[in-house]
Each structure stands twice: as C-alpha cells, then as structure tokens.
Design a protein around this motif. Structure first.
Motif, PDB file in Angstrom:
ATOM      1  N   GLU A  74       0.814  -1.223   0.000  1.00 38.29           N
ATOM      2  CA  GLU A  74       0.000   0.000   0.000  1.00 38.29           C
ATOM      3  C   GLU A  74       0.842   1.265   0.000  1.00 38.29           C
ATOM      4  N   THR A 150       1.914  -4.665   7.165  1.00 40.26           N
ATOM      5  CA  THR A 150       1.002  -3.636   6.689  1.00 40.26           C
ATOM      6  C   THR A 150       1.790  -2.344   6.528  1.00 40.26           C
ATOM      7  N   SER A 151       1.231  -1.383   5.795  1.00 36.22           N
ATOM      8  CA  SER A 151       1.929  -0.119   5.562  1.00 36.22           C
ATOM      9  C   SER A 151       0.905   0.956   5.231  1.00 36.22           C
ATOM     10  N   ASN A 152       1.313   2.225   5.357  1.00 41.34           N
ATOM     11  CA  ASN A 152       0.433   3.311   4.958  1.00 41.34           C
ATOM     12  C   ASN A 152       1.261   4.514   4.506  1.00 41.34           C
ATOM     13  N   GLN A 229      -0.398   8.648  11.484  1.00 40.52           N
ATOM     14  CA  GLN A 229      -0.101   7.487  10.641  1.00 40.52           C
ATOM     15  C   GLN A 229       0.299   6.276  11.470  1.00 40.52           C
ATOM     16  N   ASP A 232      -2.791   4.883  13.231  1.00 41.35           N
ATOM     17  CA  ASP A 232      -3.616   4.147  12.268  1.00 41.35           C
ATOM     18  C   ASP A 232      -3.017   2.767  11.970  1.00 41.35           C
ATOM     19  N   LEU A 233      -1.717   2.730  11.767  1.00 40.34           N
ATOM     20  CA  LEU A 233      -1.051   1.477  11.410  1.00 40.34           C
ATOM     21  C   LEU A 233      -1.180   0.457  12.533  1.00 40.34           C
ATOM     22  N   ALA A 235      -3.382   0.211  14.756  1.00 39.58           N
ATOM     23  CA  ALA A 235      -4.760  -0.205  15.015  1.00 39.58           C
ATOM     24  C   ALA A 235      -5.263  -1.242  14.018  1.00 39.58           C
ATOM     25  N   ARG A 236      -4.511  -1.505  12.977  1.00 42.72           N
ATOM     26  CA  ARG A 236      -4.960  -2.457  11.960  1.00 42.72           C
ATOM     27  C   ARG A 236      -4.861  -3.887  12.466  1.00 42.72           C
ATOM     28  N   PRO A 237      -5.730  -4.777  11.970  1.00 44.28           N
ATOM     29  CA  PRO A 237      -5.700  -6.171  12.407  1.00 44.28           C
ATOM     30  C   PRO A 237      -4.355  -6.846  12.155  1.00 44.28           C
ATOM     31  N   GLU A 238      -3.665  -6.452  11.082  1.00 39.93           N
ATOM     32  CA  GLU A 238      -2.383  -7.077  10.762  1.00 39.93           C
ATOM     33  C   GLU A 238      -1.322  -6.796  11.813  1.00 39.93           C
ATOM     34  N   ALA A 239      -1.528  -5.735  12.593  1.00 41.20           N
ATOM     35  CA  ALA A 239      -0.530  -5.355  13.589  1.00 41.20           C
ATOM     36  C   ALA A 239      -0.683  -6.123  14.884  1.00 41.20           C
TER      37      ALA A 239
END
Length: 240
Positions: A74, A150-152, A229, A232-233, A235-239
């Motif tokens: 991403e 994951t990334s943003n 950022q 947000d990162l 909080a993602r399920p992948e983290a």
C-alpha cells in the motif's frame, strides 16, 4: 541524439560503456536538454524486462507511476498515486523519481520497506542500499524488499507556491522472535528523515522513542501527521 533501447542487461552495459545517458521517463531532463543541448547518446530502460517488473517484493525502475497497482504494498501504491498530475504519472518512472528528482516522492515509501537497490554498471548488476544510489546517482534497475505486515502513506495538501508538501510513510515488519518492527520516514521541506523502533509498549512509547532517535527536528505539524499514521497502522488487524 541517438536513443538506445536495450532489451537485455548485456546490451544496456554496452550502451553505458559507450557513454549513453540514462533518461528514465525524460520528464525531468527534457527542459534542461532543450536549454543546454542534447547528449550524443541516451538510453531508456523501457524495453528491459529486469527494469519493468511489478510484484509484491520488487518494482522495476522503468515502470511508469500510473502502472503501480495493488501488486505492491500500500505505501508504494499510494505514494505513486500522489505524484504530480495524471499526465506526469503516465510518463514519470520509478527510477527517475527516486534518483533523478529532487523531490523523491517515492523515497519515504522505499525507506520504510527497507528496500534494496539493484543497480546496473558497465561492469555488471549489483545490489546496494538506497543511500549509496542517491549519493552516487547510480543507474537503478529495480527495488527489492520483504513484504511488510502492513503499511500506509500520507501526503499533506500542497500550499500554492509553497514548499513541497510533507509526506509520511510507515510500515510494520515481522522480525525474528515474534516481535514487530515499525519503520517511519518523512519528507519535510525537501529533507528526508527515517527511523525505526520495536513495538514494545504502546503507540505513545513508540512515538517517543522515534522522536528521540530520529525525528527531533521535525516541526510540530509534521510530527502530528507522524502520530496519526503510526496510530492508524498499529490499530490495523495485521498489527495484532
């Protein structure tokens, strides 16, 4: 001007030895050449397979920005989508943006992926780190990295006639032992900052370590974007 279009690495090496100047998408050099004169020989990698790869762990230097899609992480996809106008993205290349441009909009994304650079020299193909490529302005063939969890990516709104907009990129990577590593990179006022930290403690602890180590000179507005950022990162399920 004689334009060379190699279809193999050996051909590209030969043209480099002849003194051909790499041009990427030519979006950055054309006006300069019109003013100062065109080189006798130039070379584009647009027909070289090694420079046109797109995948989950590799991106070729000759890939034009509007071809970058969800095959890559991403952070890279969003970085490419935020460069210039649609017309620019249809001609500008990965290599030209990272090595040839002073803005280097893709560089923060590449840094948080911990990307390695595959370069072409008259002597052959080698792999090195991005810092060396930028310092020596070497000919980039491709970027390679390991898939992050994951990334943003976020690019702030540009002020008309003002400085380059702040760019924040972040990625979370698995490491040995089951822990994760957070990498963050920021472009602010044409300077790029980068740092990393383990994921021990909460988001506030991680941000404190990052700021103490690498981001102490960032202005408050840029640091606020980093905080958003990173939050947000994490909080993602992948983290998890």
């Amino acid at each position: 001007m004689l334009l060379r279009l190699p279809t193999s690495v050996s051909e590209a090496q030969e043209y480099l030895t002849e003194g051909a100047v790499p041009i990427g998408g030519a979006t950055l050099v054309w006006a300069t050449w019109q003013r100062d004169g065109f080189p006798d020989r130039a070379m584009s990698l647009r027909d070289l397979p090694e420079a046109n790869t797109i995948g989950p762990e590799a991106l070729g230097a000759a890939v034009v920005l509007n071809r970058i899609d969800d095959r890559v992480p991403e952070v890279l996809r969003r970085a490419a989508a935020g460069v210039g106008t649609g017309a620019v993205r249809r001609t500008a290349t990965v290599g030209g943006n990272i090595v040839g441009s002073t803005l280097r909009c893709l560089l923060p994304a590449a840094l948080v992926l911990d990307a390695r650079a595959v370069i072409l020299e008259p002597e052959g193909v080698t792999e090195t780190d991005l810092a060396e490529v930028l310092a020596k302005r070497q000919l980039l063939l491709s970027l390679r990295w390991r898939t992050p969890l994951t990334s943003n990516h976020h690019k702030a709104a540009a002020e008309p006639g003002g400085a380059s907009p702040v760019v924040v990129a972040a990625a979370l990577h698995p490491v040995d032992g089951g822990a994760n590593l957070l990498r963050v990179a920021v472009r602010c006022e044409d300077e790029v900052f980068s740092g990393s930290t383990g994921c021990e403690g909460g988001a506030d602890d991680m941000l404190r370590r990052l700021r103490d180590a690498s981001f102490g000179r960032l202005p408050a507005m840029a640091w606020e974007l980093v905080g958003r950022q990173v939050t947000d990162l994490l909080a993602r399920p992948e983290a998890a």
